[in-house]
Write an enzyme that holds these catalytic residues in place. Structure first.
Site, PDB file in Angstrom:
ATOM      1  N   ASP A  31     124.913  12.803  23.641  1.00  0.00           N
ATOM      2  CA  ASP A  31     123.768  12.671  23.845  1.00  0.00           C
ATOM      3  C   ASP A  31     122.896  13.149  22.790  1.00  0.00           C
ATOM      4  OD1 ASP A  31     121.786  11.160  25.463  1.00  0.00           O
ATOM      5  OD2 ASP A  31     120.918  13.292  25.972  1.00  0.00           O
ATOM      6  N   GLU A  50     125.165  10.097  19.477  1.00  0.00           N
ATOM      7  CA  GLU A  50     123.790   9.152  19.543  1.00  0.00           C
ATOM      8  C   GLU A  50     122.731  10.112  18.517  1.00  0.00           C
ATOM      9  OE1 GLU A  50     120.009   7.982  22.525  1.00  0.00           O
ATOM     10  OE2 GLU A  50     121.344   9.565  22.955  1.00  0.00           O
ATOM     11  N   HIS A  99     120.421  -2.609  16.499  1.00  0.00           N
ATOM     12  CA  HIS A  99     119.996  -3.090  17.537  1.00  0.00           C
ATOM     13  C   HIS A  99     118.434  -3.575  17.540  1.00  0.00           C
ATOM     14  CE1 HIS A  99     117.358  -2.513  21.243  1.00  0.00           C
ATOM     15  NE2 HIS A  99     118.446  -3.012  21.834  1.00  0.00           N
ATOM     16  N   GLN A 115     118.136   0.943  26.177  1.00  0.00           N
ATOM     17  CA  GLN A 115     117.157  -0.153  25.533  1.00  0.00           C
ATOM     18  C   GLN A 115     116.695  -1.010  26.725  1.00  0.00           C
ATOM     19  OE1 GLN A 115     115.822   0.264  22.804  1.00  0.00           O
ATOM     20  NE2 GLN A 115     117.161   1.684  22.072  1.00  0.00           N
ATOM     21  N   ILE A 116     117.566  -0.970  28.082  1.00  0.00           N
ATOM     22  CA  ILE A 116     116.954  -1.764  29.155  1.00  0.00           C
ATOM     23  C   ILE A 116     116.350  -0.806  29.904  1.00  0.00           C
ATOM     24  CG2 ILE A 116     118.050  -3.158  31.029  1.00  0.00           C
ATOM     25  CD1 ILE A 116     120.464  -3.823  29.310  1.00  0.00           C
ATOM     26  N   ASN A 160     114.969   1.910  29.750  1.00  0.00           N
ATOM     27  CA  ASN A 160     113.575   2.526  29.422  1.00  0.00           C
ATOM     28  C   ASN A 160     112.347   1.368  29.198  1.00  0.00           C
ATOM     29  OD1 ASN A 160     114.308   5.191  29.534  1.00  0.00           O
ATOM     30  ND2 ASN A 160     115.152   5.228  27.348  1.00  0.00           N
TER      31      ASN A 160
END
Length: 581
Positions: A244, A281, A309, A380-381, A383
């Site tokens: 992460d 990440e 993305h 991305q979803i 947040n």
């Protein structure tokens, strides 16, 4: 049984084991370490007290049966009888599937998730990527507030449940990747500071004081993190780790922590005889993250590529707020840039950051599979204010176009659970903090954050409301009805093509050639003999492919062969994959 704990600043450490107490002794050859023996077996509860303070869980606890605030429990990993004879599965050629255990099924357990793994085998993915499993307060949460980095969240089923999950995945031919968090620990139930300098004021992060990677005492902190990572790979037979936000690891030492970790994982892979890998990440757009150690890089095997993305999201939705601003000016050009160069920001000016950002990838040296490409992720979803997926605002045709770009691009594709059938459920931010003050602070902070962007407070879901988590659980009846079934069939076909067509897993980034029309909203690219064309516009698009023998491999809507001039006509909000020789 031998117990040990690192407490370098302590004058006295006691072990409390199964109702008995005994003082531990210093280890002369290991400064800061304390050790002692006690009768114990699998399941025995124990804890440590530093300088006659409260009894606390073991920093290296393998199990927290009563949650982060309870005593630790001994775990005998040798008791588990593994069923699958698993040789491992490497990253090149992979298709990953990000899964949150707590919402993948209504039950929210590893055993319930294991019962749904046949779906993933039939989908065609190669690896399931589990979001963090370390214990955190309460029952439900995203998992990024974990506090015991060697243990499995008990409401998910604890350590034995994870082993059953991994065994079942391996029996089905699926690798398992685990998301681990080394850059911070949760604010509640974190007792590490009572034992030693696990954190340092030398650096600050979005979560406060940084994990101590370079200040005094950092040798043992780094060993703690590396040991945790190796334990997942060794004791649970995990195949890879997703790290992460590695850009928040503050480390000024000559040998960066990531290099030390990747070296240790490579050694374990050689010892175990199966491939193991690390995926970071990172928003640094720095090729050193995925450059081999022998070439003076950090040695990670791959990284998430948010630039792809962001360009795709801007092209699909037209959104231009925040970090989408740079991509929204010319989203098709941005897509072309990432498809051919990996990064969009490779030393270019970023208006979101107010400065230049990134550096170029050497396409002759960096294989395409070292970048992960995706249309959606938990971040991305989740947040977004209401946790809305692309399926909440896009037509099935546009969702098919998005899937086509992600699954035929030169990157390692990754899906987020449910996207393969255009799930109608949101994936929202939810917590279950047991500290009422922290719960209220999170609730207010969430609403205040989105109020600044124009959202009414009552429209931002309450993270502490159990209904927020319940809304985020997948609805497994959806794949059986339209339009979900058609989208699912399309994903299966695209993934099958990726496995069937060698050109789609060719690691050569430089081999991808792209054409696009920003105004007409179409984009086409070539990878070897494979041609991919997507039309995001509402009207049919005339896309010049050139002449040659054409075979349609997959089409969202029926398409005719290119005309004599080599022009392919693609219906609005549709896509096609073909070969041309």
């Amino acid at each position: 049984m031998q117990f040990e704990v690192w407490a370098p600043q302590a004058d006295r450490v006691t072990l409390h084991c199964d109702g008995a107490t005994r003082a531990l002794e210093r280890v002369p050859e290991r400064p800061g370490w304390w050790t002692g023996e006690a009768d114990a077996e699998d399941g025995t509860r124990y804890g440590f007290a530093v300088d006659d303070g409260p009894v606390l869980p073991d920093p290296r606890s393998r199990r927290q049966p009563d949650g982060p605030d309870g005593l630790s429990a001994v775990v005998d990993h040798g008791r588990h009888e593994w069923r699958a004879d698993w040789p491992g599965r490497a990253l090149p050629g992979a298709v990953l599937y990000e899964l949150h255990v707590g919402t993948y099924t209504p039950e929210g357990t590893l055993d319930a998730a294991a019962d749904r793994l046949v779906h993933l085998r039939e989908l065609g993915v190669t690896h399931v990527e589990l979001m963090p499993l370390c214990p955190f307060p309460g029952r439900h949460g995203w998992g990024y507030e974990g506090v015991s980095l060697w243990a499995v969240h008990e409401p998910y089923g604890g350590p034995e449940s994870l082993k059953r999950f991994v065994d079942r995945a391996h029996e089905l031919g699926l690798g398992v990747v685990l998301d681990v968090v080394h850059n911070h620990l949760g604010p509640s139930g974190n007792y590490l500071p009572a034992f030693g300098p696990y954190f340092t004021e030398t650096h600050q992060t979005p979560w406060g004081s940084a994990v101590n990677l370079d200040a005094p005492g950092s040798d043992e902190v780094r060993a703690y993190l590396v040991g945790s990572a190796l334990a997942w790979l060794r004791d649970y037979r995990i195949d890879g780790l997703r790290l992460d936000a590695v850009h928040t690891l503050r480390d000024t030492r000559a040998c960066h922590f990531l290099e030390e970790l990747s070296s240790a994982v490579a050694a374990l892979a050689a010892e175990s005889g199966r491939p193991l890998f690390l995926v970071g990440e990172s928003d640094l757009n720095d090729p050193r993250v995925i450059t081999p150690r022998a070439e003076h890089g950090f040695g990670l095997d791959a990284q998430w590529n948010d630039d792809f993305h962001h360009a795709l999201h801007a092209a699909l939705t037209g959104e231009s707020q925040g970090y989408y601003a740079d991509f929204a000016r010319a989203p098709f050009a941005a897509l072309a840039r990432t498809l051919t160069g990996g990064y969009f920001h490779d030393g270019t000016y970023s208006s979101f950051r107010g400065r230049r950002h990134g550096r170029p990838l050497d396409r002759a040296r960096v294989a395409g599979h070292r970048l992960l490409g995706y249309t959606q992720t938990h971040d991305q979803i989740g947040n977004r204010a209401q946790g809305d997926r692309l399926s909440a605002s896009l037509s099935p045709g546009l969702l098919a176009c998005a899937a086509t770009l992600a699954l035929t691009a030169p990157f390692t594709p990754m899906l987020f659970m449910g996207e393969e059938w255009a799930a109608g459920t949101p994936w929202q931010f939810f917590t279950d903090h047991t500290d009422p003050d922290l719960a209220e602070a999170v609730r207010r902070g969430r609403r205040r954050e989105f109020a600044a962007h124009g959202w009414a407070e009552e429209d931002v879901p309450d993270p502490q409301d159990p209904a927020t988590r319940e809304r985020s659980c997948l609805d497994w009846s959806e794949p059986e009805r339209e339009p979900h079934a058609r989208v699912l069939a399309w994903y299966r076909r695209l993934i099958a093509l990726r496995h069937e067509q060698p050109d789609l897993t060719d690691p050569d980034l430089a081999d991808t050639k792209v054409a696009y029309d920003e105004t007409a909203r179409w984009l086409a690219f070539r990878r070897g003999d494979v041609r991919v064309a997507v039309n995001l516009g509402g009207e049919p698009a005339a896309i010049p492919l050139g002449t040659g023998k054409v075979e349609v491999l997959a089409a969202w809507d029926p398409v005719a062969a290119p005309d004599t001039d080599g022009v392919l006509r693609v219906p609005g909000e549709s896509c096609v994959v073909l070969t041309q020789t």
